[in-house]
Design a protein around this motif. Structure first.
Motif, mmCIF file in Angstrom:
data_model
loop_
_atom_site.group_PDB
_atom_site.id
_atom_site.type_symbol
_atom_site.label_atom_id
_atom_site.label_comp_id
_atom_site.label_asym_id
_atom_site.label_seq_id
_atom_site.Cartn_x
_atom_site.Cartn_y
_atom_site.Cartn_z
ATOM 1 N N LEU A 486 0.823 -1.205 0.000
ATOM 2 C CA LEU A 486 0.000 0.000 0.000
ATOM 3 C C LEU A 486 0.859 1.258 0.000
ATOM 4 N N ALA A 487 1.961 1.215 0.746
ATOM 5 C CA ALA A 487 2.865 2.373 0.776
ATOM 6 C C ALA A 487 3.509 2.613 -0.587
ATOM 7 N N LEU A 488 3.822 1.559 -1.297
ATOM 8 C CA LEU A 488 4.415 1.720 -2.631
ATOM 9 C C LEU A 488 3.431 2.351 -3.602
ATOM 10 N N HIS A 489 2.173 1.981 -3.525
ATOM 11 C CA HIS A 489 1.153 2.611 -4.378
ATOM 12 C C HIS A 489 1.026 4.101 -4.057
ATOM 13 N N LEU A 490 1.064 4.437 -2.770
ATOM 14 C CA LEU A 490 0.980 5.844 -2.386
ATOM 15 C C LEU A 490 2.201 6.628 -2.862
ATOM 16 N N ARG A 491 3.369 6.033 -2.756
ATOM 17 C CA ARG A 491 4.578 6.718 -3.230
ATOM 18 C C ARG A 491 4.534 6.949 -4.738
ATOM 19 N N THR A 492 4.024 5.959 -5.477
ATOM 20 C CA THR A 492 3.887 6.131 -6.931
ATOM 21 C C THR A 492 2.952 7.284 -7.263
ATOM 22 N N ALA A 493 1.847 7.419 -6.518
ATOM 23 C CA ALA A 493 0.903 8.505 -6.771
ATOM 24 C C ALA A 493 1.510 9.865 -6.434
ATOM 25 N N ILE A 494 2.305 9.936 -5.372
ATOM 26 C CA ILE A 494 2.929 11.210 -4.994
ATOM 27 C C ILE A 494 3.982 11.621 -6.008
ATOM 28 N N GLN A 495 4.723 10.674 -6.530
ATOM 29 C CA GLN A 495 5.801 10.995 -7.467
ATOM 30 C C GLN A 495 5.280 11.283 -8.867
ATOM 31 N N LYS A 496 4.422 10.435 -9.387
ATOM 32 C CA LYS A 496 3.961 10.588 -10.770
ATOM 33 C C LYS A 496 2.853 11.628 -10.900
ATOM 34 N N LYS A 497 1.923 11.667 -9.945
ATOM 35 C CA LYS A 497 0.810 12.618 -9.951
ATOM 36 C C LYS A 497 -0.006 12.522 -11.239
ATOM 37 N N THR A 498 -0.280 11.306 -11.634
ATOM 38 C CA THR A 498 -1.107 11.069 -12.806
ATOM 39 C C THR A 498 -2.525 10.706 -12.368
ATOM 40 N N LYS A 499 -3.433 10.775 -13.325
ATOM 41 C CA LYS A 499 -4.828 10.474 -13.027
ATOM 42 C C LYS A 499 -4.996 9.014 -12.618
ATOM 43 N N GLU A 500 -4.305 8.120 -13.303
ATOM 44 C CA GLU A 500 -4.407 6.688 -12.973
ATOM 45 C C GLU A 500 -3.857 6.404 -11.579
ATOM 46 N N ALA A 501 -2.753 7.065 -11.214
ATOM 47 C CA ALA A 501 -2.169 6.846 -9.887
ATOM 48 C C ALA A 501 -3.091 7.354 -8.798
ATOM 49 N N PHE A 502 -3.740 8.539 -9.031
ATOM 50 C CA PHE A 502 -4.673 9.051 -8.042
ATOM 51 C C PHE A 502 -5.914 8.167 -7.927
ATOM 52 N N GLN A 503 -6.358 7.598 -9.040
ATOM 53 C CA GLN A 503 -7.514 6.705 -8.993
ATOM 54 C C GLN A 503 -7.206 5.424 -8.227
ATOM 55 N N THR A 504 -5.967 4.990 -8.273
ATOM 56 C CA THR A 504 -5.582 3.796 -7.499
ATOM 57 C C THR A 504 -5.708 4.043 -5.998
ATOM 58 N N ILE A 505 -5.349 5.268 -5.556
ATOM 59 C CA ILE A 505 -5.408 5.587 -4.132
ATOM 60 C C ILE A 505 -6.836 5.891 -3.708
ATOM 61 N N TYR A 506 -7.516 6.737 -4.469
ATOM 62 C CA TYR A 506 -8.875 7.119 -4.126
ATOM 63 C C TYR A 506 -9.864 6.140 -4.741
ATOM 64 N N SER A 507 -9.805 4.925 -4.276
ATOM 65 C CA SER A 507 -10.706 3.855 -4.718
ATOM 66 C C SER A 507 -11.181 3.089 -3.498
ATOM 67 N N TRP A 508 -12.311 2.395 -3.659
ATOM 68 C CA TRP A 508 -12.848 1.614 -2.545
ATOM 69 C C TRP A 508 -11.928 0.459 -2.170
ATOM 70 N N GLN A 509 -11.273 -0.118 -3.135
ATOM 71 C CA GLN A 509 -10.393 -1.244 -2.840
ATOM 72 C C GLN A 509 -9.237 -0.812 -1.941
ATOM 73 N N TYR A 510 -8.610 0.314 -2.251
ATOM 74 C CA TYR A 510 -7.494 0.807 -1.430
ATOM 75 C C TYR A 510 -7.983 1.199 -0.033
ATOM 76 N N LEU A 511 -9.126 1.877 0.033
ATOM 77 C CA LEU A 511 -9.640 2.298 1.331
ATOM 78 C C LEU A 511 -10.057 1.105 2.186
ATOM 79 N N ASN A 512 -10.685 0.105 1.587
ATOM 80 C CA ASN A 512 -11.078 -1.083 2.358
ATOM 81 C C ASN A 512 -9.868 -1.862 2.848
ATOM 82 N N CYS A 513 -8.792 -1.884 2.065
ATOM 83 C CA CYS A 513 -7.563 -2.533 2.547
ATOM 84 C C CYS A 513 -6.984 -1.778 3.733
ATOM 85 N N LEU A 514 -7.017 -0.450 3.698
ATOM 86 C CA LEU A 514 -6.580 0.330 4.860
ATOM 87 C C LEU A 514 -7.465 0.039 6.077
#
Length: 804
Positions: A486-514
């Motif tokens: 989960l931390a690696l996905h968050l780091r990818t979103a912070i570094q790349k700042k792309t729409k796909e990376a943000f959608q990976t973080i702001y999704s129900w699957q990521y939130l339910n895993c947290l």
């Protein structure tokens, strides 16, 4: 054990037993049958007599001529011999040969008589017939004699093992032959055992490791047995009343045929039993799933698992008496059972058939019955790791079944209970497979959240928490790996700042895993448990809340605040979230006039949202009311968590300052009341904290305990948090609106329109009907009605006296 010896056994022991047969020159065939040497000699002599009738003269002439070996021998050289010495030499040899021949003839006669007596005994036994119990008793006595022989004469036992190994296996190889008799099992020759094997019989060979490779499929000459109620009762008595392996094997074979009735690959030729009545089928299923575990337990860990002189008798009795379905049984204990080589193939076929039935069943009632019955058989799966993995796969698929399916509650619960039982009873590496499979199944099922799926996802998350609390050492390794992912996905979103990376973080699957990892750590927050993972998970949640600090993503930030408060309450750690909550009051949409047309009958449910609509985000009154109310709830909970901290007055200073400013800026009186209530609570608890910390001996900066000001009779931080969550759930359940389905809604609309029509038609005559009614009532009223007392219920005091 109290059984009389048969006639054949008594005669066999009277003749000297095995040693006597070996001393006489007998040999043993593959399956322990005696092969007499005298019969071979007799057959050879008959063949020799036939050859003599053809060549009499040549044989007679050749008998008087010494052989080349005799002439070439050092003791029989003719050179230097006198005639008298020559005749004396060969005369003595003739006498010796006559003595030898006479001894051989006597031995042959005695051998023929013994062979004839054995044949007579066989005929007598065949005519009388031996029962199954007597045969099993004879085999048991034979095994006992072999064991005693190994103790008394190890050299001779070693000789038998090297030269006559089939004798030591007497009675074991004939078990499959004895089962195929006229009592309802296929009749076949001994030499066809390796060919007439179906798919489940291959499992027999794999487990026992005693069969040869099959080169042909099941033979087409098998005759099916019609399973009736009488035959099933006979097998039942044999398997469970007398604990006979023959009856148990027949029942399991019939159970295998019943499980594969709908299998197109399993032809009628491979099925040993034919089941035509539904009552027999139901009775067979209930019998096998409900009682076979008693037979397996008897033979593997019960009285049937030990020999008469077993040194581990007390240990076996303890295991059989105190067996628990959730406690593991070591495979070594099962393998050491006396009849393991015979019971293991039957158990293997039963488990495979049950696994196939579990994968093919669709009705929730049948699935529930199978899963509940498997609880008694799960401890016996330890010697079969492949079956355990296949069963785990089937159970996980039932556990993560679609939310709309019928088997949504009881079947899902029973599947998890069997997964938990497998994790507890199987050898060590298996629990890691359970942990991995269950979490991945939860992650795949949590991609979407709806009103119907929310309760199921909550239940599945609780199942993951329960399973990860069994073995904390294995759980730590898996939790570390998945939290790091989960931390690696968050780091990818912070570094790349792309729409796909943000959608990976702001999704129900990521939130339910947290959510599920927060619940796992909250359930095991001890120093020796999973406390070391609280800090990295906290950093991940804070990073998610700060990734996109926009108004549209306010719901997911409120979700993150709840997770941080749960971690803080369970680990007794100070994790401030007021900065995230107070940022809500900085949104300009709060102070703007809301748009019309945003009212929804259901309202805005933040537990089902991770972001607001793209258009008009936080501009409708429903959205504003839901977000502001949730913010004040979380602020009050934050205040209650740290109310007994020594630094509470300083902690609430920023909260009171910002809420006072909010009261001046907002025009909604209800929100002003919320803010003033929070300010009063902060001031009251701050004054109490200042008074209590003045009595401490150490300075506030030196205090290491978080709740240093908590009285002894007050509940702890974690208990207060759980009580607040329970109260919130009860309130949500009480105020939750009930919405009818589309069909019910249409019916209600029809009824409402019908009532409206009736009102319109009756409106015209309503005034006239009232006028007529008043006239009739006025005529009925008389003097008696005026003087009649009022009817008032007893026990009600209508007086104005306040003393009563």
């Amino acid at each position: 054990m109290g059984k009389t010896q048969t006639k054949r056994t008594r005669k066999f022991q009277a003749k000297g037993g095995i040693k006597g047969l070996l001393a006489k020159g007998h040999k043993f065939a593959k399956k322990g049958r005696v092969r007499s040497v005298h019969k071979q000699r007799a057959s050879k002599s008959d063949h020799h007599d036939k050859s003599e009738s053809k060549h009499d003269k040549s044989e007679v002439a050749n008998e008087d001529i010494p052989s080349d070996d005799m002439l070439s021998g050092s003791e029989n050289k003719l050179a230097g011999m006198e005639m008298d010495d020559f005749f004396n030499q060969f005369g003595d040899d003739d006498n010796e040969n006559e003595n030898i021949n006479s001894a051989e003839e006597d031995q042959m006669k005695s051998g023929e008589s013994s062979a004839s007596s054995d044949d007579d005994d066989d005929d007598d036994d065949d005519s009388v017939g031996l029962s199954d119990d007597e045969m099993e008793g004879a085999e048991a006595r034979h095994a006992e004699e072999m064991r005693k022989l190994r103790e008394k004469d190890p050299e001779f036992y070693k000789y038998l093992k090297n030269n006559e190994s089939s004798l030591l296996e007497f009675g074991q190889e004939e078990e499959s032959d004895d089962d195929n008799d006229s009592d309802g099992v296929d009749e076949m020759d001994d030499g066809d055992d390796d060919d007439d094997v179906d798919d489940n019989d291959r499992d027999f060979a794999d487990v026992a490791a005693a069969e040869k490779d099959e080169s042909e499929p099941a033979s087409s000459g098998k005759k099916q047995i019609l399973l009736t109620g009488e035959v099933l009762e006979k097998y039942e008595r044999s398997a469970f009343a007398g604990y006979g392996l023959k009856g148990l094997k027949n029942i399991v074979s019939a159970y295998r045929s019943a499980c594969h009735l709908s299998d197109p690959n399993d032809t009628q030729k491979n099925s040993r039993f034919a089941i035509e009545e539904s009552d027999v089928y139901d009775k067979l299923m209930v019998l096998c799933l409900g009682r076979c575990h008693d037979a397996f337990r008897y033979h593997l860990v019960g009285p049937g698992a030990k020999d008469g002189n077993d040194t581990n008798k007390s240990k076996t009795d303890a295991i059989a008496g105190e067996i628990d379905d959730n406690q593991p049984i070591s495979p070594k204990v099962l393998v050491k059972a006396r009849r393991w080589s015979e019971v293991s193939p039957i158990l293997h076929v039963f488990l495979k058939s049950t696994l196939y039935l579990l994968s093919e069943a669709k009705e929730p009632e049948l699935l529930t019955f199978i899963l509940q019955s498997l609880a008694k058989f799960t401890p016996f799966i330890t010697p079969f790791p492949r079956i355990a993995k296949a069963l785990l796969k089937s159970l996980v698929s039932l556990w993560r079944a679609p939310f709309e399916s019928q088997n949504d509650h009881v079947v899902r619960l029973q599947a998890f209970l069997r997964i938990r039982q497998l994790a507890l009873t199987q050898p060590f590496p298996f629990i890691e497979d359970c942990l991995k499979s269950l979490y991945l199944a939860y992650a795949k099922s949590s991609k979407f959240v709806s009103e119907a799926a929310l309760a199921t996802l909550t239940f599945m998350g609780n199942c993951v928490v329960e399973l990860y609390s069994l073995d904390l050492d294995s759980s730590y390794q898996h939790a570390f790996v998945y939290i790091r992912q989960l931390a690696l996905h968050l780091r990818t979103a912070i570094q790349k700042k792309t729409k796909e990376a943000f959608q990976t973080i702001y999704s129900w699957q990521y939130l339910n895993c947290l959510k599920v990892w927060t619940a796992v750590l909250a359930a095991n927050p001890g120093e020796t448990e999973l406390r070391s993972l609280v800090y990295p998970l906290t950093e991940i949640v804070l990073g998610v809340s700060r990734l996109l600090p926009t108004t549209r993503h306010l719901p997911i930030r409120l979700h993150c605040v709840r997770l941080l408060q749960q971690l803080a309450a369970s680990s007794y750690t100070f994790i401030p979230t007021t900065s995230i909550l107070l940022e809500v009051f900085d949104a300009k949409e709060i102070y703007m006039k809301p748009k019309k047309g945003g009212n929804n009958a259901q309202g805005v449910r933040l537990p089902l949202m991770i972001k607001l609509p793209k258009s008009d985000a936080l501009r409708t009154m429903d959205q504003l009311e839901a977000c502001i109310s949730e913010t004040f709830v979380l602020i009050n909970r934050e205040i209650d968590l740290y109310r007994y901290s020594a630094g509470f007055p300083e902690f609430t200073f920023r909260i009171c300052q910002r809420l006072r400013k909010f009261c001046k800026e907002t025009r909604v009186n209800r929100w002003k009341a919320y803010a003033k209530g929070c300010i009063d609570t902060c001031e009251r608890h701050s004054a109490k904290a200042i008074l209590d910390r003045s009595k401490l001996e150490e300075a506030p900066k030196d205090v290491k305990k978080l709740e240093i000001l908590k009285p002894l009779d007050v509940s702890c931080m974690r208990e207060r948090y759980e009580a607040a969550i329970a109260k919130e759930r009860r309130l949500e359940t009480a105020t939750k609106p009930e919405f009818a389905s589309s069909g019910e809604k249409g019916k209600k609309e029809e009824a409402a329109s019908h009532v409206t029509k009736q009102k319109k038609t009756s409106k015209k005559t309503k005034t006239k009907w009232r006028r007529n009614k008043d006239d009739v009532e006025a005529k009925d009223i008389g003097e008696e009605a005026l003087t009649k007392a009022d009817e008032v219920a007893q026990g009600i005091d209508w007086s104005d006296d306040e003393s009563k």
